[in-house]
Scaffold this motif. Structure first.
Motif, short mmCIF file in Angstrom:
data_model
loop_
_atom_site.label_atom_id
_atom_site.label_comp_id
_atom_site.label_asym_id
_atom_site.label_seq_id
_atom_site.Cartn_x
_atom_site.Cartn_y
_atom_site.Cartn_z
N ILE A 226 81.79 12.81 9.08
CA ILE A 226 81.51 13.26 7.71
C ILE A 226 82.28 14.53 7.39
O ILE A 226 82.91 14.65 6.34
N VAL A 227 82.25 15.51 8.29
CA VAL A 227 82.96 16.77 8.07
C VAL A 227 84.47 16.53 7.98
O VAL A 227 85.16 17.10 7.13
N THR A 228 84.99 15.66 8.84
CA THR A 228 86.42 15.33 8.79
C THR A 228 86.79 14.68 7.46
O THR A 228 87.83 15.00 6.87
N GLY A 229 85.94 13.79 6.97
CA GLY A 229 86.19 13.16 5.67
C GLY A 229 86.19 14.16 4.53
O GLY A 229 87.05 14.11 3.65
N ILE A 230 85.24 15.08 4.57
CA ILE A 230 85.20 16.11 3.52
C ILE A 230 86.44 17.00 3.59
O ILE A 230 87.05 17.32 2.56
N LEU A 231 86.82 17.40 4.80
CA LEU A 231 88.02 18.23 4.93
C LEU A 231 89.28 17.47 4.52
O LEU A 231 90.21 18.06 3.97
N PHE A 232 89.33 16.16 4.78
CA PHE A 232 90.47 15.35 4.37
C PHE A 232 90.58 15.31 2.85
O PHE A 232 91.68 15.40 2.28
N ILE A 233 89.43 15.20 2.19
CA ILE A 233 89.43 15.19 0.73
C ILE A 233 89.84 16.54 0.18
O ILE A 233 90.54 16.64 -0.83
N MET A 234 89.43 17.61 0.86
CA MET A 234 89.71 18.98 0.40
C MET A 234 91.05 19.52 0.89
O MET A 234 91.35 20.69 0.65
N ALA A 235 91.84 18.74 1.57
CA ALA A 235 93.06 19.25 2.22
C ALA A 235 94.00 19.92 1.23
O ALA A 235 94.51 21.02 1.50
N ASP A 236 94.26 19.30 0.09
CA ASP A 236 95.18 19.89 -0.89
C ASP A 236 94.61 21.18 -1.47
O ASP A 236 95.34 22.16 -1.66
N PHE A 237 93.32 21.20 -1.75
CA PHE A 237 92.67 22.40 -2.28
C PHE A 237 92.77 23.55 -1.27
O PHE A 237 93.09 24.68 -1.64
N LEU A 238 92.47 23.26 -0.01
CA LEU A 238 92.52 24.31 1.02
C LEU A 238 93.95 24.83 1.21
O LEU A 238 94.16 26.02 1.40
N ASP A 239 94.92 23.91 1.15
CA ASP A 239 96.32 24.32 1.32
C ASP A 239 96.78 25.16 0.13
O ASP A 239 97.43 26.20 0.31
N HIS A 240 96.45 24.72 -1.08
CA HIS A 240 96.89 25.43 -2.27
C HIS A 240 96.19 26.78 -2.43
O HIS A 240 96.82 27.79 -2.76
N THR A 241 94.88 26.82 -2.20
CA THR A 241 94.11 28.03 -2.45
C THR A 241 94.18 29.05 -1.32
O THR A 241 94.37 30.24 -1.57
N PHE A 242 94.04 28.58 -0.08
CA PHE A 242 93.95 29.50 1.05
C PHE A 242 95.13 29.44 2.00
O PHE A 242 95.20 30.19 2.95
N GLY A 243 96.03 28.48 1.79
CA GLY A 243 97.18 28.32 2.69
C GLY A 243 96.82 27.69 4.01
O GLY A 243 97.55 27.85 5.00
N ILE A 244 95.70 26.98 4.07
CA ILE A 244 95.25 26.32 5.31
C ILE A 244 95.73 24.88 5.28
O ILE A 244 95.32 24.09 4.42
N ASP A 245 96.59 24.51 6.21
CA ASP A 245 97.13 23.15 6.29
C ASP A 245 96.47 22.44 7.47
O ASP A 245 96.82 22.67 8.63
N LEU A 246 95.49 21.59 7.19
CA LEU A 246 94.73 20.92 8.25
C LEU A 246 95.37 19.61 8.70
O LEU A 246 95.38 19.30 9.89
N PHE A 247 95.84 18.83 7.77
CA PHE A 247 96.34 17.50 8.13
C PHE A 247 97.81 17.39 7.85
O PHE A 247 98.34 17.58 6.88
#
Length: 94
Positions: free
Chosen positions: A73-94
């Motif tokens: 579940i957490v991985t799915g949520i982070l996958f959905i939020m990947a672009d937001f996290l990258d754009h807002t905080f510069g965090i590239d998870l996937f």
């Protein structure tokens, strides 16, 4: 490859992921509930209620099932939020 072959290949991938996540995770959760709720009837006298007599292995396996579901579940949520996290905080998870 022609268009029909690509479409059929993509369709099978979608079906496989859908079955895994759509039916597999709820089934794994149900197995976890069953393992935690299972009592060992061999430890009680015949005709008595079995209360609190659970196998430690079953409880550990049940919690492992829950952990897998939570991680998915957490991985799915982070996958959905990947672009937001990258754009807002510069965090590239996937």
């Amino acid at each position: 490859m022609d268009l029909l072959t690509k479409t059929a290949e993509s369709l099978w991938q979608v079906i496989a992921v859908g079955l895994l996540l759509g039916a597999g995770l709820p089934a794994l959760f149900a197995v976890g509930l069953r393992l935690i709720g299972t009592a060992d009837p061999g430890t009680a006298a015949p005709g008595t209620a079995v209360v609190g007599a659970r196998s430690r292995l079953a409880v550990v396996a049940g919690w492992a099932c829950f952990a897998i579901v939570v991680i998915a579940i957490v991985t799915g949520i982070l996958f959905i939020m990947a672009d937001f996290l990258d754009h807002t905080f510069g965090i590239d998870l996937f």
